[in-house]
Write a protein that holds these residues in place. Structure first.
Motif, PDB file in Angstrom:
ATOM      1  N   ILE A 487      -2.717   5.592  18.389  1.00  0.00           N
ATOM      2  CA  ILE A 487      -3.898   5.515  17.523  1.00  0.00           C
ATOM      3  C   ILE A 487      -3.530   5.917  16.096  1.00  0.00           C
ATOM      4  N   LEU A 488      -2.882   7.081  15.956  1.00  0.00           N
ATOM      5  CA  LEU A 488      -2.540   7.565  14.618  1.00  0.00           C
ATOM      6  C   LEU A 488      -1.522   6.663  13.936  1.00  0.00           C
ATOM      7  N   ASN A 489      -0.562   6.175  14.690  1.00  0.00           N
ATOM      8  CA  ASN A 489       0.424   5.261  14.112  1.00  0.00           C
ATOM      9  C   ASN A 489      -0.253   3.994  13.602  1.00  0.00           C
ATOM     10  N   ASN A 490      -1.255   3.529  14.329  1.00  0.00           N
ATOM     11  CA  ASN A 490      -1.956   2.310  13.954  1.00  0.00           C
ATOM     12  C   ASN A 490      -2.769   2.495  12.671  1.00  0.00           C
ATOM     13  N   ILE A 491      -3.561   3.572  12.603  1.00  0.00           N
ATOM     14  CA  ILE A 491      -4.456   3.729  11.453  1.00  0.00           C
ATOM     15  C   ILE A 491      -3.705   4.200  10.200  1.00  0.00           C
ATOM     16  N   ILE A 492      -2.531   4.827  10.382  1.00  0.00           N
ATOM     17  CA  ILE A 492      -1.775   5.314   9.222  1.00  0.00           C
ATOM     18  C   ILE A 492      -0.727   4.304   8.781  1.00  0.00           C
ATOM     19  N   ASN A 493       0.121   3.882   9.704  1.00  0.00           N
ATOM     20  CA  ASN A 493       1.273   3.053   9.331  1.00  0.00           C
ATOM     21  C   ASN A 493       0.997   1.556   9.408  1.00  0.00           C
ATOM     22  N   THR A 494       0.319   1.112  10.467  1.00  0.00           N
ATOM     23  CA  THR A 494       0.096  -0.325  10.649  1.00  0.00           C
ATOM     24  C   THR A 494      -1.022  -0.847   9.762  1.00  0.00           C
ATOM     25  N   ARG A 495      -2.187  -0.201   9.833  1.00  0.00           N
ATOM     26  CA  ARG A 495      -3.360  -0.687   9.098  1.00  0.00           C
ATOM     27  C   ARG A 495      -3.475  -0.102   7.692  1.00  0.00           C
ATOM     28  N   GLY A 496      -2.951   1.097   7.492  1.00  0.00           N
ATOM     29  CA  GLY A 496      -3.064   1.728   6.187  1.00  0.00           C
ATOM     30  C   GLY A 496      -4.465   2.191   5.856  1.00  0.00           C
ATOM     31  N   TYR A 497      -5.283   2.470   6.882  1.00  0.00           N
ATOM     32  CA  TYR A 497      -6.648   2.944   6.646  1.00  0.00           C
ATOM     33  C   TYR A 497      -6.666   4.420   6.272  1.00  0.00           C
ATOM     34  N   LEU A 506      -4.729  14.387   5.983  1.00  0.00           N
ATOM     35  CA  LEU A 506      -5.135  12.992   6.116  1.00  0.00           C
ATOM     36  C   LEU A 506      -6.268  12.666   5.151  1.00  0.00           C
ATOM     37  N   ARG A 507      -6.107  11.570   4.443  1.00  0.00           N
ATOM     38  CA  ARG A 507      -7.126  11.108   3.505  1.00  0.00           C
ATOM     39  C   ARG A 507      -7.439   9.640   3.772  1.00  0.00           C
ATOM     40  N   PRO A 508      -8.718   9.256   3.713  1.00  0.00           N
ATOM     41  CA  PRO A 508      -9.046   7.843   3.925  1.00  0.00           C
ATOM     42  C   PRO A 508      -8.671   7.011   2.711  1.00  0.00           C
ATOM     43  N   GLU A 509      -8.116   5.850   2.956  1.00  0.00           N
ATOM     44  CA  GLU A 509      -7.839   4.897   1.884  1.00  0.00           C
ATOM     45  C   GLU A 509      -9.108   4.057   1.638  1.00  0.00           C
ATOM     46  N   PRO A 510      -9.247   3.439   0.465  1.00  0.00           N
ATOM     47  CA  PRO A 510     -10.440   2.630   0.184  1.00  0.00           C
ATOM     48  C   PRO A 510     -10.716   1.578   1.258  1.00  0.00           C
ATOM     49  N   VAL A 511      -9.657   0.959   1.779  1.00  0.00           N
ATOM     50  CA  VAL A 511      -9.866  -0.075   2.799  1.00  0.00           C
ATOM     51  C   VAL A 511     -10.417   0.546   4.082  1.00  0.00           C
ATOM     52  N   GLY A 512     -10.003   1.769   4.404  1.00  0.00           N
ATOM     53  CA  GLY A 512     -10.544   2.461   5.575  1.00  0.00           C
ATOM     54  C   GLY A 512     -12.005   2.807   5.381  1.00  0.00           C
ATOM     55  N   GLU A 513     -12.351   3.241   4.176  1.00  0.00           N
ATOM     56  CA  GLU A 513     -13.749   3.551   3.882  1.00  0.00           C
ATOM     57  C   GLU A 513     -14.611   2.293   3.946  1.00  0.00           C
ATOM     58  N   LEU A 514     -14.043   1.152   3.514  1.00  0.00           N
ATOM     59  CA  LEU A 514     -14.775  -0.113   3.572  1.00  0.00           C
ATOM     60  C   LEU A 514     -15.073  -0.498   5.018  1.00  0.00           C
ATOM     61  N   VAL A 515     -14.083  -0.336   5.903  1.00  0.00           N
ATOM     62  CA  VAL A 515     -14.299  -0.649   7.320  1.00  0.00           C
ATOM     63  C   VAL A 515     -15.439   0.189   7.873  1.00  0.00           C
ATOM     64  N   ILE A 516     -15.423   1.488   7.613  1.00  0.00           N
ATOM     65  CA  ILE A 516     -16.461   2.375   8.141  1.00  0.00           C
ATOM     66  C   ILE A 516     -17.821   2.044   7.532  1.00  0.00           C
ATOM     67  N   GLN A 517     -17.830   1.728   6.251  1.00  0.00           N
ATOM     68  CA  GLN A 517     -19.096   1.356   5.602  1.00  0.00           C
ATOM     69  C   GLN A 517     -19.741   0.164   6.304  1.00  0.00           C
ATOM     70  N   ARG A 518     -18.919  -0.799   6.727  1.00  0.00           N
ATOM     71  CA  ARG A 518     -19.456  -2.000   7.370  1.00  0.00           C
ATOM     72  C   ARG A 518     -19.833  -1.778   8.840  1.00  0.00           C
TER      73      ARG A 518
END
Length: 683
Positions: A487-497, A506-518
């Motif tokens: 899970i952590l490898n996916n959201i940090i390294n693969t997806r970059g969220y 750990l800090r959310p990237e803008p793209v991660g915040e966009l996913v959660i917003q939607r």
């Protein structure tokens, strides 16, 4: 020949050694499946499919993976030569599922299922002596997890792309993990610091040069639950100036503290993150290597206990170290829903102090061994002294009270081997032996040697680290420990969220915040409670207490309704195409990809307008400056421009700067020595 199929080739050498010892008269061949050989198809959706790999009746369809095709072809040849086939994949749901897929892919009629909690002679011998069959309830639970993950990923991700125009990914477990980090960041950004005050008195201790401290108890008449902070600095300074106090009470009690439990998968990842600065993925890979080498028990475990049969070895090792073991095995409570089929993560040979082929393996082995040994040692014993004081004189008419506590270690017990719990963050670790309060008599008067104003500030919530996020995921019931590293490898390294900063926070990237917003408030799978319930449903399938189809149908119905609602209420994203004006006539430019010298931008009003601009990374750049001469065109009077290109295909002439004007002037003149136009030979 007997064929044994294992998951990882890393176990092969060790198992070959063991089998040659415990079954010397038999011929064994060991081959590895290298994980799963079949999976849901990544693409292609049939007419009666919900999505790729999931039929309308919620049943999955499988195909051999690219690597699986090669593995199965090799295994088929081995199976054809074998008298018996032993499926020795890992002792968990994933391993059970791999065994079933091997059975199906190889068309095995009566395979023998064996599993090893550790790669040791004793465990391998015991497992071969009591073989079993594939547990289809565990297979069903793993199959349900895979289908649930596919439904969320393949149904919701396209909806996110429809809404945003970006290739965003939703995941049944990854999205709630990102949500936890995003919510924490919101709390931090919304936090407002409150300054408040306290006071501390310092007293001489029983020994020369020793001091102890007592803090003002503001809760005694100065703050309330509704207003918990004392804000009057002037009054706090008066309290800090108090010197004479009277002892209200002084008590000494005995306190014992038990050691932390042996590692589970989750606590091992947390400890490796805190103590060794590793991410969960690294910890799991190194633990896998130690397991394959036969040094530790299986590292995917929810059980925080050593086995009863390990106690004699623990006692022998403890005795050699001069340490005392509890009389009866200490048992730790497992978390709700834990699968306690095999013990916690422990050494296979307790007397071995150093094990592993690399420094990293040896570091993790030491962490595992010391923790497991300490779990069965005597408790640490303390003397705890608590004192309450009252100012001899009221401060501006109000009674002021102080309190202090100090702890002295009197018998180290397990702490002689293990100083601290490595799973705890720095601010969670207990302070010890830091306030040496002497025994005091109630009613006696004391005089403080000094006082301090405490300038305090409330603190924002701490950002998650990889260790504390793993802890939070486990506490919330999101995913299962064996999946946290992925899970952590996916959201940090693969997806970059999510990103990891220099302080390992750990800090959310803008793209991660966009996913959660939607997703937030629109899809129930993001809700922690909903996700926890699904995990419990998977546990029930494994235990035979729930049916596969009902669990899948529950999530699908939810997703289907939520996506329909989004399609009806949220517009489809339309990409705005920027318009770039022509430098000559201001009409739009268009990009021409196949120009003679590469891509460039030309005016849409061509041929009436010949305005152009160079292409700079997909957008119009500044047109090249044309150096106008003082020579007028003999045809139209506009300035001439000297045009020169060296080389075989070069040229050297003077042309009219009105070439791109309307109407165009195409006059040109040869170049004379001295770089000037021959006006007598114009064309």
């Amino acid at each position: 020949m007997k064929l044994m199929i294992i998951e990882s080739p890393g176990k092969k050498k060790k198992l070959e050694e063991i089998l040659s010892k415990i079954r010397p008269g038999e011929s064994w061949r060991i081959e590895a499946s290298v994980g799963h050989v079949r999976d849901l198809p990544a693409t292609g959706q049939g007419e009666n499919d919900i999505t790729s790999g999931v039929r309308a009746d919620f049943m999955p369809t499988y195909e051999l993976t690219e690597r699986g095709s090669e593995v199965v072809a090799k295994l088929e040849r081995a199976v054809s030569q074998a008298s018996e086939v032993y499926l020795a994949t890992d002792p968990d749901r994933e391993g059970e599922s791999i065994s079933w897929h091997l059975k199906e892919a190889l068309a095995l009629k009566n395979p023998i299922r064996v599993a090893f909690n550790e790669i040791s002679e004793g465990k391998v011998r015991d497992s071969l002596a009591a073989p079993g069959r594939i547990d289809m309830k565990m297979v069903g639970a793993q199959e349900a997890r895979r289908v649930l993950d596919r439904l969320v990923g393949y149904m919701v991700s396209p909806e996110l792309k429809r809404q945003t125009g970006e290739r965003l990914s939703a995941g049944r477990v990854q999205s709630p993990a990102v949500y936890l980090v995003v919510k924490r960041e919101r709390e931090i950004q919304a936090f407002k610091v409150t300054a408040h005050f306290g006071a501390r008195l310092i007293f001489a201790g029983a020994k020369m040069g020793e001091t102890w401290e007592a803090e003002w108890m503001t809760a005694e008449g100065f703050v309330t639950d509704d207003s918990p902070y004392f804000m009057d600095k002037r009054y706090a300074e008066l309290v800090a100036a108090v010197r004479g106090v009277v002892v209200s009470s002084c008590e000494e009690t005995d306190q014992s503290r038990n050691p932390p439990a042996p590692f589970t998968t989750s606590t091992m990842q947390q400890a490796a993150s805190n103590a060794l600065k590793w991410n969960p993925d690294t910890a799991m890979k190194i633990a896998q290597q130690l397991y394959e080498q036969g040094h530790i028990s299986y590292h995917r475990s929810d059980n925080p206990n050593v086995s009863e049969e390990a106690m004699p070895e623990i006692r022998a090792v403890a005795q050699s170290l001069g340490l005392e073991v509890v009389e009866k095995r200490r048992v730790f409570k497992a978390k709700d829903g834990a699968q306690e089929g095999h013990p916690g993560i422990t050494p296979t040979h307790w007397e071995v102090e150093v094990a592993g082929e690399t420094p990293e393996q040896r570091e993790l082995y030491k962490l595992i061994r010391i923790r497991a040994l300490a779990s069965q040692l005597m408790p640490a014993l303390f003397k705890v002294r608590t004192v309450y004081l009252q100012a001899a004189e009221p401060v501006e008419g109000k009674t002021v009270k102080f309190g202090a506590a100090g702890r002295t270690l009197v018998s180290p017990g397990w702490k002689a081997l293990l100083a601290n719990d490595a799973t705890a963050d720095d601010d969670e670790k207990e302070g010890e032996d830091d306030n040496p309060i002497p025994m005091l008599s109630p009613g006696s008067a004391l005089s403080a040697v000094n006082g301090e104003l405490l300038d305090k500030k409330t603190k924002a919530p701490k950002r998650y680290t990889e260790a504390s996020l793993v802890k939070a995921l486990e506490a919330e019931g999101v995913g299962r420990p064996a999946t946290y590293a992925a899970i952590l490898n996916n959201i940090i390294n693969t997806r970059g969220y999510i990103s990891v900063d220099k302080n390992r926070q750990l800090r959310p990237e803008p793209v991660g915040e966009l996913v959660i917003q939607r997703l937030e408030g629109k899809f129930s799978f993001l809700d922690i409670g909903f996700t926890r319930d699904l995990e419990e449903d998977l546990d029930k399938i494994a235990a035979g207490q729930a049916q596969y189809k009902g669990v899948i149908q529950k999530l699908h119905s939810s997703l289907d309704a939520e996506i329909k609602s989004q399609v009806a209420t949220v517009a489809t994203f339309k990409k705005e195409v920027p318009v770039y004006p022509c430098p000559l006539c201001q009409k739009p430019l268009r990009r021409i990809a196949n120009g003679a010298n590469g891509p460039f931008w030309g005016c849409t009003a061509h041929p009436d307008c010949k305005g152009t601009a160079p292409d700079e990374k997909g957008v119009p750049g500044k047109p090249k400056e044309v150096k106008l001469s003082n020579y007028p065109c003999g045809k139209c009077g506009k300035p001439l421009v000297h045009k020169k290109k060296p080389g075989k295909d070069g040229y050297d002439f003077w042309g009219c700067s009105g070439f791109s004007a309307t109407p165009a002037c195409k006059a040109s003149y040869p170049n004379l020595k001295g770089n000037k136009p021959d006006m007598t030979k114009g064309r």
